[in-house]
Design a protein around this motif. Structure first.
Motif, PDB file in Angstrom:
ATOM      1  N   THR A  16       0.864  -1.178   0.000  1.00 34.16           N
ATOM      2  CA  THR A  16       0.000   0.000   0.000  1.00 34.16           C
ATOM      3  C   THR A  16       0.903   1.231   0.000  1.00 34.16           C
ATOM      4  O   THR A  16       2.106   1.139   0.283  1.00 34.16           O
ATOM      5  N   GLN A  18       0.891   3.549   2.194  1.00 32.27           N
ATOM      6  CA  GLN A  18       1.352   3.686   3.583  1.00 32.27           C
ATOM      7  C   GLN A  18       2.563   2.777   3.832  1.00 32.27           C
ATOM      8  O   GLN A  18       3.576   3.217   4.373  1.00 32.27           O
ATOM      9  N   GLN A  19       2.471   1.514   3.444  1.00 30.75           N
ATOM     10  CA  GLN A  19       3.565   0.572   3.647  1.00 30.75           C
ATOM     11  C   GLN A  19       4.814   1.009   2.887  1.00 30.75           C
ATOM     12  O   GLN A  19       5.935   0.895   3.398  1.00 30.75           O
ATOM     13  N   GLN A  44      -6.525   7.678   2.382  1.00 28.74           N
ATOM     14  CA  GLN A  44      -6.464   6.550   1.452  1.00 28.74           C
ATOM     15  C   GLN A  44      -5.086   5.892   1.383  1.00 28.74           C
ATOM     16  O   GLN A  44      -4.912   4.895   0.685  1.00 28.74           O
ATOM     17  N   TYR A  45      -4.106   6.411   2.109  1.00 26.51           N
ATOM     18  CA  TYR A  45      -2.760   5.833   2.072  1.00 26.51           C
ATOM     19  C   TYR A  45      -2.766   4.358   2.474  1.00 26.51           C
ATOM     20  O   TYR A  45      -2.072   3.548   1.884  1.00 26.51           O
ATOM     21  N   GLU A  46      -3.531   4.023   3.525  1.00 17.48           N
ATOM     22  CA  GLU A  46      -3.536   2.648   4.047  1.00 17.48           C
ATOM     23  C   GLU A  46      -4.287   1.667   3.157  1.00 17.48           C
ATOM     24  O   GLU A  46      -4.051   0.463   3.242  1.00 17.48           O
ATOM     25  N   THR A  47      -5.174   2.152   2.310  1.00 17.17           N
ATOM     26  CA  THR A  47      -6.012   1.243   1.519  1.00 17.17           C
ATOM     27  C   THR A  47      -5.673   1.236   0.030  1.00 17.17           C
ATOM     28  O   THR A  47      -6.201   0.409  -0.713  1.00 17.17           O
ATOM     29  N   THR A  48      -4.791   2.129  -0.399  1.00 14.12           N
ATOM     30  CA  THR A  48      -4.443   2.206  -1.819  1.00 14.12           C
ATOM     31  C   THR A  48      -3.243   1.318  -2.105  1.00 14.12           C
ATOM     32  O   THR A  48      -2.133   1.567  -1.631  1.00 14.12           O
ATOM     33  N   LEU A  49      -3.485   0.261  -2.871  1.00 17.22           N
ATOM     34  CA  LEU A  49      -2.433  -0.674  -3.241  1.00 17.22           C
ATOM     35  C   LEU A  49      -1.733  -0.172  -4.502  1.00 17.22           C
ATOM     36  O   LEU A  49      -2.391   0.174  -5.490  1.00 17.22           O
TER      37      LEU A  49
END
Length: 68
Positions: A16, A18-19, A44-49
């Motif tokens: 993601t 975030q990662q 949306q950082y944590e959910t955007t792959l």
């Protein structure tokens, strides 16, 4: 997979946003991210792959005050 970060081609595992930021040692709270020429909301950082061919621009905030 291959993406572009700030104009540089990089190869990463699927992550993601975030990662990816954390893997770069970047505090996600202190940057703005443009993904494929669109500003990505922090929520949306944590959910955007990230996907093959994505282009990221990471902009760091710089603090400072008025000088007199």
């Amino acid at each position: 997979m291959n993406i572009t970060t700030n104009g540089e081609a990089v190869s990463i595992d699927p992550l993601t946003v975030q990662q990816y930021l954390v893997s770069l040692g970047i505090d996600p709270r202190r940057v703005a991210v443009e993904l494929n020429m669109d500003i990505l909301p922090k929520a949306q950082y944590e959910t955007t792959l990230l996907k093959e061919g994505d282009a990221l621009e990471i902009v760091h905030f710089v603090g400072g005050g008025a000088r007199g």
